[in-house]
Design a protein around this motif. Structure first.
Motif, PDB file in Angstrom:
ATOM      1  N   LYS A 161       0.827  -1.208   0.000  1.00 26.03           N
ATOM      2  CA  LYS A 161       0.000   0.000   0.000  1.00 26.03           C
ATOM      3  C   LYS A 161       0.866   1.265   0.000  1.00 26.03           C
ATOM      4  O   LYS A 161       0.552   2.252  -0.666  1.00 26.03           O
ATOM      5  CB  LYS A 161      -0.932  -0.004   1.203  1.00 26.03           C
ATOM      6  CG  LYS A 161      -2.080  -1.014   1.093  1.00 26.03           C
ATOM      7  CD  LYS A 161      -2.965  -0.943   2.337  1.00 26.03           C
ATOM      8  CE  LYS A 161      -4.153  -1.901   2.213  1.00 26.03           C
ATOM      9  NZ  LYS A 161      -5.021  -1.876   3.424  1.00 26.03           N
ATOM     10  N   LEU A 162       1.964   1.226   0.787  1.00 23.67           N
ATOM     11  CA  LEU A 162       2.885   2.368   0.819  1.00 23.67           C
ATOM     12  C   LEU A 162       3.525   2.583  -0.552  1.00 23.67           C
ATOM     13  O   LEU A 162       3.687   3.737  -1.001  1.00 23.67           O
ATOM     14  CB  LEU A 162       3.963   2.161   1.881  1.00 23.67           C
ATOM     15  CG  LEU A 162       3.500   2.267   3.347  1.00 23.67           C
ATOM     16  CD1 LEU A 162       4.631   1.893   4.289  1.00 23.67           C
ATOM     17  CD2 LEU A 162       2.998   3.686   3.651  1.00 23.67           C
ATOM     18  N   ASP A 163       3.896   1.478  -1.205  1.00 25.91           N
ATOM     19  CA  ASP A 163       4.482   1.595  -2.544  1.00 25.91           C
ATOM     20  C   ASP A 163       3.495   2.202  -3.520  1.00 25.91           C
ATOM     21  O   ASP A 163       3.865   3.029  -4.374  1.00 25.91           O
ATOM     22  CB  ASP A 163       4.916   0.204  -3.045  1.00 25.91           C
ATOM     23  CG  ASP A 163       6.141  -0.320  -2.316  1.00 25.91           C
ATOM     24  OD1 ASP A 163       6.855   0.510  -1.704  1.00 25.91           O
ATOM     25  OD2 ASP A 163       6.368  -1.546  -2.345  1.00 25.91           O
ATOM     26  N   LEU A 164       2.210   1.812  -3.395  1.00 25.42           N
ATOM     27  CA  LEU A 164       1.185   2.363  -4.270  1.00 25.42           C
ATOM     28  C   LEU A 164       0.986   3.865  -4.010  1.00 25.42           C
ATOM     29  O   LEU A 164       0.853   4.658  -4.952  1.00 25.42           O
ATOM     30  CB  LEU A 164      -0.132   1.620  -4.071  1.00 25.42           C
ATOM     31  CG  LEU A 164      -1.314   2.103  -4.925  1.00 25.42           C
ATOM     32  CD1 LEU A 164      -0.991   1.959  -6.412  1.00 25.42           C
ATOM     33  CD2 LEU A 164      -2.587   1.363  -4.555  1.00 25.42           C
ATOM     34  N   GLU A 165       0.976   4.234  -2.734  1.00 28.82           N
ATOM     35  CA  GLU A 165       0.805   5.658  -2.385  1.00 28.82           C
ATOM     36  C   GLU A 165       1.988   6.482  -2.890  1.00 28.82           C
ATOM     37  O   GLU A 165       1.812   7.593  -3.420  1.00 28.82           O
ATOM     38  CB  GLU A 165       0.670   5.796  -0.875  1.00 28.82           C
ATOM     39  CG  GLU A 165       0.346   7.209  -0.432  1.00 28.82           C
ATOM     40  CD  GLU A 165       0.106   7.308   1.061  1.00 28.82           C
ATOM     41  OE1 GLU A 165       0.013   8.448   1.567  1.00 28.82           O
ATOM     42  OE2 GLU A 165       0.019   6.257   1.726  1.00 28.82           O
ATOM     43  N   LYS A 166       3.211   5.938  -2.731  1.00 31.95           N
ATOM     44  CA  LYS A 166       4.396   6.626  -3.232  1.00 31.95           C
ATOM     45  C   LYS A 166       4.329   6.794  -4.738  1.00 31.95           C
ATOM     46  O   LYS A 166       4.655   7.863  -5.292  1.00 31.95           O
ATOM     47  CB  LYS A 166       5.642   5.832  -2.838  1.00 31.95           C
ATOM     48  CG  LYS A 166       6.946   6.453  -3.332  1.00 31.95           C
ATOM     49  CD  LYS A 166       8.135   5.597  -2.951  1.00 31.95           C
ATOM     50  CE  LYS A 166       9.433   6.181  -3.508  1.00 31.95           C
ATOM     51  NZ  LYS A 166      10.596   5.315  -3.187  1.00 31.95           N
ATOM     52  N   ASN A 167       3.900   5.767  -5.417  1.00 36.70           N
ATOM     53  CA  ASN A 167       3.766   5.824  -6.880  1.00 36.70           C
ATOM     54  C   ASN A 167       2.739   6.870  -7.301  1.00 36.70           C
ATOM     55  O   ASN A 167       2.939   7.609  -8.274  1.00 36.70           O
ATOM     56  CB  ASN A 167       3.361   4.445  -7.404  1.00 36.70           C
ATOM     57  CG  ASN A 167       3.363   4.386  -8.922  1.00 36.70           C
ATOM     58  OD1 ASN A 167       4.404   4.214  -9.548  1.00 36.70           O
ATOM     59  ND2 ASN A 167       2.183   4.527  -9.510  1.00 36.70           N
ATOM     60  N   ASN A 168       1.636   6.959  -6.533  1.00 39.34           N
ATOM     61  CA  ASN A 168       0.601   7.958  -6.840  1.00 39.34           C
ATOM     62  C   ASN A 168       1.119   9.379  -6.662  1.00 39.34           C
ATOM     63  O   ASN A 168       0.793  10.276  -7.455  1.00 39.34           O
ATOM     64  CB  ASN A 168      -0.628   7.729  -5.956  1.00 39.34           C
ATOM     65  CG  ASN A 168      -1.383   6.474  -6.335  1.00 39.34           C
ATOM     66  OD1 ASN A 168      -1.262   5.979  -7.456  1.00 39.34           O
ATOM     67  ND2 ASN A 168      -2.172   5.931  -5.405  1.00 39.34           N
ATOM     68  N   LEU A 169       1.908   9.590  -5.585  1.00 37.48           N
ATOM     69  CA  LEU A 169       2.485  10.920  -5.359  1.00 37.48           C
ATOM     70  C   LEU A 169       3.432  11.303  -6.484  1.00 37.48           C
ATOM     71  O   LEU A 169       3.434  12.445  -6.959  1.00 37.48           O
ATOM     72  CB  LEU A 169       3.208  10.958  -4.009  1.00 37.48           C
ATOM     73  CG  LEU A 169       2.326  10.891  -2.765  1.00 37.48           C
ATOM     74  CD1 LEU A 169       3.186  10.788  -1.506  1.00 37.48           C
ATOM     75  CD2 LEU A 169       1.416  12.124  -2.676  1.00 37.48           C
ATOM     76  N   GLU A 170       4.267  10.360  -6.892  1.00 33.36           N
ATOM     77  CA  GLU A 170       5.193  10.626  -7.984  1.00 33.36           C
ATOM     78  C   GLU A 170       4.438  10.880  -9.284  1.00 33.36           C
ATOM     79  O   GLU A 170       4.841  11.724 -10.102  1.00 33.36           O
ATOM     80  CB  GLU A 170       6.153   9.449  -8.159  1.00 33.36           C
ATOM     81  CG  GLU A 170       7.143   9.304  -7.001  1.00 33.36           C
ATOM     82  CD  GLU A 170       8.007   8.057  -7.129  1.00 33.36           C
ATOM     83  OE1 GLU A 170       7.679   7.202  -7.985  1.00 33.36           O
ATOM     84  OE2 GLU A 170       9.004   7.942  -6.392  1.00 33.36           O
TER      85      GLU A 170
END
Length: 377
Positions: A161-170
């Motif tokens: 989930k953290l990886d997905l959130e980081k990807n969304n921010l980027e």
């Protein structure tokens, strides 16, 4: 002998006549009246002003420069003379790196979401797996094994989930950069210049690709000395003139005075050059558009204004610390000492010495003296 005597007598007579005529002409010249112009003490509005040079500018301008960090300039959407509104697209950049980043973020988001879905399914299947283990290992042992596996799966799920959130921010950051590839107008105005050659400029001094300006409002810019910066306030009246149109005047007012002084060059900073403070003048007359931005101006800024009894400054005779005027009465002039107050470029306040009824010589010459006969023009 007799003839010579006659000639001598005649010559002497001629000389005597000439001498008498010269004497009479000098006497009549000395008694000739002098013509003078007169003025009278009046209440006038005395304005003290400061004169500074200035330059005419548009009040609202936008310069768009080529920015190589954004990529290659793909398209210019406007032409010279175009009318633009706030938010009108002006130029668009093309950036292959941003397109690549968008694709990577899209793939990264799909990968993270697939991993999250897989982990959720694994966690959901743990209850069934625990029941199967209970028949083999017993309830207690089956529970211990499943708890260890459940904890690990939940940890993996949170990481996904953290990886997905980081990807969304980027992805949002990349989207913002993509939106910035389209440069829009910040003001309503006219496109004054389109300079495509500025894209290939390699010098340190950059020229704008696009220059937009609002021709509805003008300002004049100048600089004030340290002393004048203390005596001038926003709102004070300004008279604006230009050598190009010497008979024309425009009205304005002080808009703002910079709090900090104008930046000095390296050579100025090592000398004793006094600081200068930029000042902006709002131009109130619309017909100043008859001249162009960049024209040199003369700005006459009013600092003080008062009503006072005054005379034209040319009517004053200065002798040391004292001041005098010549007053005409019954065809004769008399010199009077006066006391003065406020002084402007044209008038001087009279606090005592003459009255409103007296006729004062407006531009006395050195020939005037007490008791001299004069004639008022």
């Amino acid at each position: 002998m007799r003839k010579k005597l006659i000639i001598s007598i005649i010559s002497s007579f001629v000389l005597i006549v000439l001498g008498i005529n010269v004497y009479l002409s000098k006497g009549s010249a000395s008694n000739k009246e002098i013509d003078v112009n007169v003025t009278q003490l009046k209440e006038r509005t005395l304005k003290r002003t400061v004169m500074i040079p200035g330059t005419l500018s548009l009040a609202n301008e936008q310069y768009i420069y080529y920015n190589a960090e954004k990529g290659d300039l793909d398209k210019i959407h406007v032409t010279e003379g175009s009318i633009v509104q706030v938010g009108t697209p002006i130029v668009t950049y093309e950036n292959d790196e941003i397109e690549l980043e968008k694709e990577q973020h899209e793939l990264g988001g799909k990968s993270s979401q697939l991993q999250i879905n897989s982990l959720n399914k694994q966690i959901a299947n743990l209850n069934l797996k625990q029941k199967n283990l209970e028949t083999e290992l017993g309830k207690e042992e089956a529970k211990n094994q499943i708890d260890i596996e459940r904890t690990q799966l939940k940890l993996d799920l949170e990481t996904a989930k953290l990886d997905l959130e980081k990807n969304n921010l980027e992805s949002k950051s990349t989207l913002k950069r993509e939106q910035d590839l389209e440069v829009k107008s910040d003001i309503k105005g006219t496109v004054l210049e389109v300079n495509k050659e500025a894209i290939n400029n390699t010098s340190e001094v950059q020229n704008p690709v696009i220059h937009i300006g609002s021709t509805d409002e003008y300002i004049a810019r100048g600089v004030l000395s340290e002393y004048d910066a203390l005596n001038i306030q926003p709102g004070q009246s300004v008279v604006i003139t230009s050598d190009v149109l010497p008979n024309k005047k425009w009205e304005g007012s002080v808009k703002q005075i910079d709090y900090l002084p104008q930046k000095q060059t390296a050579s100025d900073s090592t000398s004793d050059t006094a600081n200068q403070y930029p000042v902006e003048i709002k131009v109130d007359d619309e017909d100043i558009s008859s001249i162009k931005p960049g024209f040199k101006l003369l700005l006459e800024i009013e600092t003080t204004s008062k009503k006072a009894r005054s005379l034209p400054i040319k009517s004053i005779v200065n002798e040391g610390k004292h001041k005098y005027v010549y007053v005409v009465e019954n065809g004769l002039v008399s010199r009077k000492k006066v006391k003065v107050g406020e002084t402007t470029s044209k008038f001087i306040e009279i606090t005592s010495g003459v009255s409103e009824k007296e006729k004062v010589v407006s531009n006395p010459s050195a020939k005037l003296s007490d008791g001299l006969e004069v004639s008022i023009k």
